[in-house]
Design a protein around this motif. Structure first.
Motif, PDB file in Angstrom:
ATOM      1  N   UNK A 142      46.936 -36.637 -46.816  1.00  9.85           N
ATOM      2  CA  UNK A 142      47.170 -37.542 -45.695  1.00  9.85           C
ATOM      3  C   UNK A 142      47.457 -36.723 -44.440  1.00  9.85           C
ATOM      4  N   UNK A 143      48.282 -35.684 -44.596  1.00  4.10           N
ATOM      5  CA  UNK A 143      48.645 -34.842 -43.455  1.00  4.10           C
ATOM      6  C   UNK A 143      47.458 -33.985 -43.008  1.00  4.10           C
ATOM      7  N   UNK A 144      46.629 -33.560 -43.960  1.00  6.70           N
ATOM      8  CA  UNK A 144      45.410 -32.821 -43.596  1.00  6.70           C
ATOM      9  C   UNK A 144      44.510 -33.713 -42.751  1.00  6.70           C
ATOM     10  N   UNK A 145      44.281 -34.927 -43.208  1.00  4.95           N
ATOM     11  CA  UNK A 145      43.404 -35.842 -42.470  1.00  4.95           C
ATOM     12  C   UNK A 145      43.980 -36.154 -41.095  1.00  4.95           C
ATOM     13  N   UNK A 146      45.297 -36.347 -41.018  1.00  3.62           N
ATOM     14  CA  UNK A 146      45.930 -36.651 -39.729  1.00  3.62           C
ATOM     15  C   UNK A 146      45.769 -35.484 -38.759  1.00  3.62           C
ATOM     16  N   UNK A 147      45.965 -34.270 -39.249  1.00  2.25           N
ATOM     17  CA  UNK A 147      45.784 -33.096 -38.380  1.00  2.25           C
ATOM     18  C   UNK A 147      44.333 -32.981 -37.939  1.00  2.25           C
ATOM     19  N   UNK A 148      43.412 -33.242 -38.842  1.00  2.00           N
ATOM     20  CA  UNK A 148      41.984 -33.159 -38.497  1.00  2.00           C
ATOM     21  C   UNK A 148      41.632 -34.127 -37.371  1.00  2.00           C
TER      22      UNK A 148
END
Length: 189
Positions: free
Chosen positions: A73-79
């Protein structure tokens, strides 16, 4: 043949078109800082996660989602922040730069390089020693793009890295640092 996945840029563009840039950025900040927990992201806040990933089942996991996968979730948000930005998002990236998941920190490094976010460089320095070459290389690029003279030594240490990709990234990062700061640094050999 199934429907092809949209490119992340197009997913973000669609989410911003439907919900507005500020709302999308607010969701990403909430995901990155833990204001929206992984459990909530796959529960009450699932529509927000679906909007930023463009996928009705982000991750493709069966319910309930194993908490070990919440870092995605945090990876996608940063992306998402690679494609839509607001300056106050840097505060969330300060939190994410210390994330236990290397993929999250790798995206923070990418954002640091893209946006030249010097305030994040010190938090990324430990990743110059990460076990994965791709993490070391991404951190080196971030340091070259946003670091200061005191960061050159950390890049110089990578010039002898066992991985060629890391050595090349360190060399390029040093060159970028030199150009940005209008000075030269020794190349160790």
């Amino acid at each position: 043949m199934g429907k092809e996945r949209e490119a992340p840029r197009e997913v973000v563009r669609a989410a911003c078109g439907k919900h507005g840039d500020d709302a999308v950025i607010d969701w990403c900040v909430a995901f990155l800082t833990g204001e929206i927990s992984g459990e909530d992201a796959y529960g009450a806040d699932l529509p927000k996660l679906v909007a930023i990933t463009g996928n009705p089942n982000p991750g493709g996991w069966s319910a309930p989602v194993d908490p070990v996968n919440y870092y995605w979730i945090r990876v996608w948000a940063a992306r998402v922040l690679l494609y839509v930005w607001r300056d106050d998002a840097v505060d969330a990236l300060q939190v994410a730069a210390r994330d236990p998941a290397w993929r999250v920190r790798e995206h923070v490094a990418r954002l640091t390089a893209q946006r030249e976010l010097g305030q994040l460089v010190d938090a990324l320095l430990p990743d110059l020693q990460h076990e994965l070459p791709r993490v070391r290389a991404t951190a080196a690029r971030a340091v070259g793009a946003a670091g200061e003279a005191e960061h050159a030594e950390a890049l110089q240490d990578l010039l002898e890295d066992p991985d060629l990709t890391v050595r090349v990234a360190a060399e390029n990062a040093l060159a970028r640092l030199e150009k940005r700061l209008d000075r030269t640094f020794d190349r160790r050999t």
